[in-house]
Design a protein around this motif. Sequence first.
Motif, PDB file in Angstrom:
ATOM      1  N   PHE A   1     -10.413  23.407 -35.431  1.00  0.00           N
ATOM      2  CA  PHE A   1     -10.918  24.232 -34.331  1.00  0.00           C
ATOM      3  C   PHE A   1     -11.956  25.232 -34.825  1.00  0.00           C
ATOM      4  O   PHE A   1     -12.959  25.480 -34.158  1.00  0.00           O
ATOM      5  CB  PHE A   1      -9.742  24.966 -33.683  1.00  0.00           C
TER       6      PHE A   1
ATOM      7  N   ARG B   1     -16.998  27.040 -28.717  1.00  0.00           N
ATOM      8  CA  ARG B   1     -15.596  27.423 -28.829  1.00  0.00           C
ATOM      9  C   ARG B   1     -15.252  28.580 -27.888  1.00  0.00           C
ATOM     10  O   ARG B   1     -14.207  28.576 -27.226  1.00  0.00           O
ATOM     11  CB  ARG B   1     -15.293  27.811 -30.274  1.00  0.00           C
TER      12      ARG B   1
ATOM     13  N   TRP C   1      -6.669  25.907 -26.418  1.00  0.00           N
ATOM     14  CA  TRP C   1      -6.644  25.308 -27.757  1.00  0.00           C
ATOM     15  C   TRP C   1      -5.214  24.847 -28.040  1.00  0.00           C
ATOM     16  O   TRP C   1      -4.269  25.631 -27.964  1.00  0.00           O
ATOM     17  CB  TRP C   1      -7.104  26.338 -28.791  1.00  0.00           C
TER      18      TRP C   1
END
Length: 267
Positions: free
Chosen positions: A145, A153, A160
């Motif tokens: 990630f 992001r 997430w």
Amino acid sequence: MITDDQLDIWGKHLLEKLEKGDEQERLYLQFAKELKGRLDKNKDAIICVSGERGLGKSSFSVNTCLLLRQLGVKFTTSHIFYGETERDSAINTYRSSQFSAFSFDEMIDFAYSRDAMTRQSKMLIKTLTKSRKLNNITFLNIPRFRALDPGIRNEVVHFWCDIVWRSDAEDRDKQFALVALLSKDRNPITTDPWGLDDSRLMKKRIYDAGNHLKFLKKLRSFVCVMRFPPLPKVLEDYYESLSIKSLMTEETNNEKNLTNIKDSANI
């Protein structure tokens, strides 16, 4: 060929299993219902699923799509895309779909900044950000990630999910995996909606202890831990066939590119 009837059977079985399951399994079902709720409120949902290879990123994404199908969201195996060679097909299918669930695996150059992305990767990101009115639920499966471009992001991803552990039980009915759910801070003025910068000082100490989940629980974006089962064997085999097809297509394209380079050098 996997039929819609098979998807419904698997999805119904999974739904019933989670309804009767433990707290972590019920939290997983609750998460799926929350995603469906976003569509009911005329919103989309983009979920980044991270974890080491083999832990179950694809299993989590597709299992959740099966649940969403049971909740009224459109999903078929034609909404599963694997590999860079399927980007154009994925973009076209995504643009023509609404209130649908998708699983994208290894389709974006996540380890690079947007400036270094290929044309197809930039187009896919643009499609995801510009097509919110389609009200789709999209799972993006990636290894790390933190490697994702900060702009994507922080601005594009809503949730997430990090796969932290997978059991090694021989009995398939007893196999399961654990996934940590994190949700970003909706504060419009924050520059760190996931709280990743807050974790830098504790990172070495936590990872020396080998406790990945404990590290994630320290993040202010942490929500809960969920538990999910493996995919049905037939669907798992189908996913593996997509992986092999993607690899073979990529090798063929590389060979063609190499031949073209050699031909150009001989001119």
